[in-house]
Write an enzyme that holds these catalytic residues in place. Sequence first.
Site, short mmCIF file in Angstrom:
data_model
loop_
_atom_site.label_atom_id
_atom_site.label_comp_id
_atom_site.label_asym_id
_atom_site.label_seq_id
_atom_site.Cartn_x
_atom_site.Cartn_y
_atom_site.Cartn_z
CB CYS A 286 -1.89 7.12 1.01
SG CYS A 286 -3.32 6.41 1.82
CD GLU B 84 -2.99 -1.16 0.40
OE1 GLU B 84 -3.16 -0.13 -0.28
OE2 GLU B 84 -3.72 -2.16 0.34
P1 NAD Z 1 8.13 5.12 4.78
O1 NAD Z 1 8.22 4.38 3.50
O2 NAD Z 1 9.24 6.03 5.14
O3 NAD Z 1 7.99 4.07 6.00
C1 NAD Z 1 6.91 3.17 6.08
C2 NAD Z 1 7.28 1.99 6.97
O4 NAD Z 1 8.24 1.18 6.28
C3 NAD Z 1 7.96 2.38 8.29
O5 NAD Z 1 7.49 1.54 9.32
C4 NAD Z 1 9.42 2.12 8.00
O6 NAD Z 1 10.20 1.87 9.16
C5 NAD Z 1 9.32 0.87 7.14
N1 NAD Z 1 10.49 0.56 6.32
C6 NAD Z 1 11.25 1.40 5.60
N2 NAD Z 1 12.22 0.72 4.96
C7 NAD Z 1 12.07 -0.58 5.29
C8 NAD Z 1 12.76 -1.78 4.94
N3 NAD Z 1 13.81 -1.77 4.15
N4 NAD Z 1 12.30 -2.94 5.45
C9 NAD Z 1 11.21 -2.98 6.23
N5 NAD Z 1 10.53 -1.88 6.61
C10 NAD Z 1 10.97 -0.69 6.14
O7 NAD Z 1 6.74 5.91 4.76
P2 NAD Z 1 6.18 7.02 5.76
O8 NAD Z 1 6.93 8.28 5.57
O9 NAD Z 1 6.07 6.45 7.13
O10 NAD Z 1 4.68 7.19 5.22
C11 NAD Z 1 4.32 8.01 4.15
C12 NAD Z 1 4.14 7.21 2.87
O11 NAD Z 1 3.22 6.14 3.08
C13 NAD Z 1 3.54 8.04 1.76
O12 NAD Z 1 4.18 7.71 0.55
C14 NAD Z 1 2.09 7.60 1.72
O13 NAD Z 1 1.44 7.81 0.50
C15 NAD Z 1 2.22 6.15 2.06
N6 NAD Z 1 0.97 5.59 2.56
C16 NAD Z 1 0.26 4.77 1.74
C17 NAD Z 1 -0.96 4.25 2.15
C18 NAD Z 1 -1.77 3.36 1.26
O14 NAD Z 1 -2.64 2.68 1.78
N7 NAD Z 1 -1.54 3.31 -0.04
C19 NAD Z 1 -1.44 4.58 3.43
C20 NAD Z 1 -0.68 5.40 4.24
C21 NAD Z 1 0.53 5.91 3.79
#
Ligand code: NAD
Length: 521
Positions: A310, A276
């Site tokens: 998002c 997502e």
């Molecule tokens: P992010 O990608 O920085 O982090 C998201 C999660 O992934 C965190 O828990 C982070 O620690 C983890 N993560 C990062 N690298 C990883 C790895 N290599 N292995 C495992 N886990 C890892 O995102 P963010 O800044 O927290 O959130 C914002 C983003 O999330 C925006 O792009 C937004 O659009 C998206 N988002 C999407 C949805 C959806 O349903 N499509 C919903 C909410 C947010």
Amino acid sequence: MATKAQKSSAKTVSKAQIFRALGLSARMKGASTGGAWFADSKDFLESVNPTTGEVLARIEQASAKDYDKVMKEAKKAFLVWRSMPAPRRGEVVRQVGEALRQKKEMLGALVSLEMGKIHTEGLGEVQEMIDICDFAVGLSRTLSGPTLQSERPKHRMMEQWHPLGVVGVISAFNFPVAVWAWNTALAWVCGDACLWKPSSKTPLCAIACQNIVAEVFKRNGLPEGLSCVTIGRGSTIGEKLVNDHDVPLISATGSTRMGQRIGAVVGGRLGRAILELGGNNAIIISDKADLTGALASAFFGAVGTAGQRCTSTRRLIIHEKVYDTFVKKLIANYKRVNIGDPLDPKTLMGPLIDEGAVADYENAIKAAKEQGGKLLYGGKVLKPFGAATFVQPTIIEIDNKAPIVQSETFAPILYVMKYRKFDQALKLHNDVPQGLSSAVYTDSVNEGEAFISFLGSDCGIANINIGTSGAEIGGAFGGEKETGGGRESGSDSWKMYMRRQTNTINWGGEVHLAQGVEFKA
Ligand code: NAD
């Protein structure tokens, strides 16, 4: 479902009250299987209030050893849980929903305190958790597969759905409690154990949720391990989780960059992933639209949650006949946005999550100007409480092709552009790499139908006369293209959390081979 408008009484709620109600303290540990929290990494994470920059708590992060301990309990608990009838699992999830109802006010306030969304939205997020629990309770009695017609005489075919195992949930900061609930409520009734790696920006929300749920599991005499949390770095704990062959499903919410990494790792071990990821959501505003409704939806979509959903509206594609009037009215609304403490009921827009997000906002505006964009409103960083985490909601007139418009900036920046013919609007709409949420405002049946047809929006969510932002739990939620293709929450998303089995049963005694094959000595 919330029956009344969310009322905010949180002005009177203090950090101390929130902490007391949710079992939080200034120093905590980051691993849990449902009993006492533990961790031995000596690597501390600070939870920071984005409104003031104040450190709310220090959390000792889970180490690799802590992860292994958690996973061992989760695997054991799964074996017990999968043997319980699904409606009994549903009864436990019903109690989780009740516990959330009891804590709604405080948990909603914590979301505002740690993440920065305004209190009505914090409450809405907890309501979403309650709603998905209700949905899952019903689901626990209706998980089902079809009976199929066999080509062989006196044979029956059917499909069954069995529990999958330990499900890994990785969540983003912007929905620090609801996304976890979307996954776990379904996974639990499906018979799975869950291990959550929350965002390092919102660890307190995760600890509070785990405290609420662990109490319910304990009260029901269930083993530890059904709900697990490991707070730790994405690069350590996150990587360990996604590489773990004992985790058949990873449900990951976050940026497209994170999804590309996780998709590759989980795909590499032939695991299953629900991804997502980021959106680049647009509303087409037709000359045949109710402009009052369009204005309300565009305003909430672009400014709500300070542009950190998002599904936030990032682009408006407006018919040239109504463009000037519409943009003028939108700017008038922007001028009235009360920016400040998200726990103050008068506030309409809180802070961005941290100074890194503010830097992204500033860089995007600079890039937009360099790429031919014209700043129509906003563009400034504000410091009402000292921390440089507040920004003005911003409107920029720009061409859809500009590279900055093609990427998601997680901030309240809205790009506006004109169109003349509806076909051209559709083309502009789809001409981005992401495909999450979309909307058209029009009173023309033909335009509305075209938008949701195979010729129209290429997004996972396509709405007519409502905005892009804010989805109900009953529908399948997710997007196409760089948004990752995952679906969670309502409809038949539960199927991702179970394994499918096709059964053929011979009740006639005689052996018949499929496709009429003869095989006799
Ligand atoms: P992010 O990608 O920085 O982090 C998201 C999660 O992934 C965190 O828990 C982070 O620690 C983890 N993560 C990062 N690298 C990883 C790895 N290599 N292995 C495992 N886990 C890892 O995102 P963010 O800044 O927290 O959130 C914002 C983003 O999330 C925006 O792009 C937004 O659009 C998206 N988002 C999407 C949805 C959806 O349903 N499509 C919903 C909410 C947010």
